[in-house]
Design a protein around this motif. Structure first.
Motif, PDB file in Angstrom:
ATOM      1  N   LEU A   1     -25.761  -0.065  77.966  1.00 43.53           N
ATOM      2  CA  LEU A   1     -26.544   1.056  78.474  1.00 43.53           C
ATOM      3  C   LEU A   1     -27.807   0.569  79.183  1.00 43.53           C
ATOM      4  O   LEU A   1     -28.183   1.082  80.235  1.00 43.53           O
ATOM      5  CB  LEU A   1     -26.907   2.014  77.338  1.00 43.53           C
ATOM      6  N   ARG A   2     -28.457  -0.445  78.595  1.00 45.95           N
ATOM      7  CA  ARG A   2     -29.664  -1.022  79.194  1.00 45.95           C
ATOM      8  C   ARG A   2     -29.351  -1.610  80.573  1.00 45.95           C
ATOM      9  O   ARG A   2     -30.088  -1.403  81.542  1.00 45.95           O
ATOM     10  CB  ARG A   2     -30.230  -2.113  78.282  1.00 45.95           C
ATOM     11  N   ALA A   3     -28.237  -2.333  80.674  1.00 46.60           N
ATOM     12  CA  ALA A   3     -27.842  -2.939  81.944  1.00 46.60           C
ATOM     13  C   ALA A   3     -27.524  -1.874  82.996  1.00 46.60           C
ATOM     14  O   ALA A   3     -27.904  -2.012  84.169  1.00 46.60           O
ATOM     15  CB  ALA A   3     -26.639  -3.851  81.735  1.00 46.60           C
ATOM     16  N   MET A   4     -26.859  -0.807  82.575  1.00 45.76           N
ATOM     17  CA  MET A   4     -26.538   0.275  83.514  1.00 45.76           C
ATOM     18  C   MET A   4     -27.815   0.959  83.990  1.00 45.76           C
ATOM     19  O   MET A   4     -27.966   1.262  85.177  1.00 45.76           O
ATOM     20  CB  MET A   4     -25.604   1.299  82.875  1.00 45.76           C
ATOM     21  N   ALA A   5     -28.745   1.190  83.080  1.00 48.31           N
ATOM     22  CA  ALA A   5     -30.021   1.813  83.440  1.00 48.31           C
ATOM     23  C   ALA A   5     -30.790   0.922  84.411  1.00 48.31           C
ATOM     24  O   ALA A   5     -31.336   1.401  85.414  1.00 48.31           O
ATOM     25  CB  ALA A   5     -30.844   2.084  82.186  1.00 48.31           C
ATOM     26  N   LYS A   6     -30.818  -0.365  84.140  1.00 46.13           N
ATOM     27  CA  LYS A   6     -31.521  -1.311  85.004  1.00 46.13           C
ATOM     28  C   LYS A   6     -30.910  -1.323  86.405  1.00 46.13           C
ATOM     29  O   LYS A   6     -31.623  -1.310  87.409  1.00 46.13           O
ATOM     30  CB  LYS A   6     -31.471  -2.706  84.374  1.00 46.13           C
ATOM     31  N   LEU A   7     -29.585  -1.329  86.467  1.00 45.50           N
ATOM     32  CA  LEU A   7     -28.901  -1.316  87.755  1.00 45.50           C
ATOM     33  C   LEU A   7     -29.219  -0.041  88.532  1.00 45.50           C
ATOM     34  O   LEU A   7     -29.501  -0.080  89.733  1.00 45.50           O
ATOM     35  CB  LEU A   7     -27.389  -1.455  87.559  1.00 45.50           C
ATOM     36  N   MET A   8     -29.188   1.092  87.860  1.00 41.57           N
ATOM     37  CA  MET A   8     -29.472   2.367  88.521  1.00 41.57           C
ATOM     38  C   MET A   8     -30.902   2.412  89.070  1.00 41.57           C
ATOM     39  O   MET A   8     -31.143   2.963  90.136  1.00 41.57           O
ATOM     40  CB  MET A   8     -29.255   3.538  87.560  1.00 41.57           C
TER      41      MET A   8
ATOM     42  N   ALA B   1     -14.309   0.111  72.351  1.00 44.01           N
ATOM     43  CA  ALA B   1     -15.177  -0.624  71.430  1.00 44.01           C
ATOM     44  C   ALA B   1     -14.410  -0.973  70.171  1.00 44.01           C
ATOM     45  O   ALA B   1     -13.672  -0.152  69.626  1.00 44.01           O
ATOM     46  CB  ALA B   1     -16.402   0.219  71.083  1.00 44.01           C
ATOM     47  N   GLY B   2     -14.594  -2.193  69.724  1.00 41.83           N
ATOM     48  CA  GLY B   2     -13.960  -2.648  68.497  1.00 41.83           C
ATOM     49  C   GLY B   2     -14.714  -3.830  67.934  1.00 41.83           C
ATOM     50  O   GLY B   2     -15.753  -4.238  68.460  1.00 41.83           O
ATOM     51  N   LYS B   3     -14.205  -4.413  66.879  1.00 45.88           N
ATOM     52  CA  LYS B   3     -14.884  -5.546  66.241  1.00 45.88           C
ATOM     53  C   LYS B   3     -14.953  -6.764  67.152  1.00 45.88           C
ATOM     54  O   LYS B   3     -15.829  -7.607  66.999  1.00 45.88           O
ATOM     55  CB  LYS B   3     -14.188  -5.907  64.928  1.00 45.88           C
ATOM     56  N   ARG B   4     -14.037  -6.866  68.110  1.00 45.82           N
ATOM     57  CA  ARG B   4     -14.024  -8.013  69.023  1.00 45.82           C
ATOM     58  C   ARG B   4     -14.994  -7.851  70.180  1.00 45.82           C
ATOM     59  O   ARG B   4     -15.191  -8.769  70.953  1.00 45.82           O
ATOM     60  CB  ARG B   4     -12.616  -8.229  69.551  1.00 45.82           C
ATOM     61  N   GLY B   5     -15.584  -6.677  70.319  1.00 56.13           N
ATOM     62  CA  GLY B   5     -16.535  -6.447  71.393  1.00 56.13           C
ATOM     63  C   GLY B   5     -16.305  -5.112  72.055  1.00 56.13           C
ATOM     64  O   GLY B   5     -15.578  -4.264  71.551  1.00 56.13           O
ATOM     65  N   ILE B   6     -16.939  -4.935  73.200  1.00 59.97           N
ATOM     66  CA  ILE B   6     -16.743  -3.719  73.979  1.00 59.97           C
ATOM     67  C   ILE B   6     -16.190  -4.108  75.343  1.00 59.97           C
ATOM     68  O   ILE B   6     -16.558  -5.135  75.906  1.00 59.97           O
ATOM     69  CB  ILE B   6     -18.029  -2.882  74.102  1.00 59.97           C
ATOM     70  N   PHE B   7     -15.295  -3.268  75.839  1.00 59.29           N
ATOM     71  CA  PHE B   7     -14.611  -3.567  77.089  1.00 59.29           C
ATOM     72  C   PHE B   7     -14.542  -2.311  77.943  1.00 59.29           C
ATOM     73  O   PHE B   7     -14.174  -1.244  77.458  1.00 59.29           O
ATOM     74  CB  PHE B   7     -13.187  -4.060  76.807  1.00 59.29           C
TER      75      PHE B   7
ATOM     76  N   LYS C   1     -24.455  -4.218  71.193  1.00 57.40           N
ATOM     77  CA  LYS C   1     -23.663  -4.462  72.407  1.00 57.40           C
ATOM     78  C   LYS C   1     -23.559  -3.187  73.245  1.00 57.40           C
ATOM     79  O   LYS C   1     -23.607  -3.242  74.463  1.00 57.40           O
ATOM     80  CB  LYS C   1     -22.287  -5.003  72.054  1.00 57.40           C
ATOM     81  N   ILE C   2     -23.429  -2.060  72.585  1.00 56.35           N
ATOM     82  CA  ILE C   2     -23.394  -0.790  73.315  1.00 56.35           C
ATOM     83  C   ILE C   2     -24.756  -0.543  73.966  1.00 56.35           C
ATOM     84  O   ILE C   2     -24.845  -0.173  75.132  1.00 56.35           O
ATOM     85  CB  ILE C   2     -23.012   0.375  72.382  1.00 56.35           C
TER      86      ILE C   2
ATOM     87  N   MET D   1     -31.083   3.470  71.547  1.00 53.56           N
ATOM     88  CA  MET D   1     -30.476   3.441  70.215  1.00 53.56           C
ATOM     89  C   MET D   1     -30.422   4.846  69.616  1.00 53.56           C
ATOM     90  O   MET D   1     -29.435   5.215  68.988  1.00 53.56           O
ATOM     91  CB  MET D   1     -31.229   2.487  69.288  1.00 53.56           C
ATOM     92  N   ARG D   2     -31.471   5.628  69.836  1.00 56.60           N
ATOM     93  CA  ARG D   2     -31.450   7.017  69.353  1.00 56.60           C
ATOM     94  C   ARG D   2     -30.305   7.799  69.998  1.00 56.60           C
ATOM     95  O   ARG D   2     -29.648   8.601  69.341  1.00 56.60           O
ATOM     96  CB  ARG D   2     -32.783   7.715  69.623  1.00 56.60           C
ATOM     97  N   MET D   3     -30.069   7.547  71.277  1.00 51.93           N
ATOM     98  CA  MET D   3     -28.954   8.207  71.970  1.00 51.93           C
ATOM     99  C   MET D   3     -27.639   7.932  71.251  1.00 51.93           C
ATOM    100  O   MET D   3     -26.851   8.835  71.008  1.00 51.93           O
ATOM    101  CB  MET D   3     -28.804   7.664  73.399  1.00 51.93           C
TER     102      MET D   3
END
Length: 95
Positions: A55-62, A78-84, A50-51, A29-31
């Motif tokens: 990032l958490r999922a990418m870190a976990k995968l790595m 990124a928008g109000k409907r989500g991130i894609f 959501k962001i 979150m600080r990032m």
């Protein structure tokens, strides 16, 4: 792990934040908050959780998949409907 603005903002304004894995949720979150893009993220009402989850999922995968040496999501829309993720590139060491 790296997070920041895309395009000209990243290159011209050096709007990126980098951390070494493993990283805590609070550090993720600080990032996000330390980028110049954060003001726009807030103004547009984009869900920072959501962001952070991405990032958490990418870190976990790595950390789990040792053969993955790089994951590039560009652009992340990124928008109000989500991130894609419009485009994702995964580079492995070939192992």
């Amino acid at each position: 792990i790296l997070f920041g603005s895309g395009g000209l903002l990243a290159e011209q304004l050096h709007d990126i934040q980098v951390r070494i894995l493993p990283v805590s949720d609070s550090e993720l979150m600080r990032m996000i908050m330390q980028t110049k893009a954060f003001e726009a993220i807030k103004k547009l009402g984009i869900d920072t959780e959501k962001i952070r989850a991405l990032l958490r999922a990418m870190a976990k995968l790595m950390l789990k998949e040792k053969s993955v040496v790089e994951i590039d999501i560009n652009p992340l829309i990124a928008g109000k409907r989500g991130i894609f993720a419009a485009d994702i590139r995964v580079i492995t060491d070939g192992a």
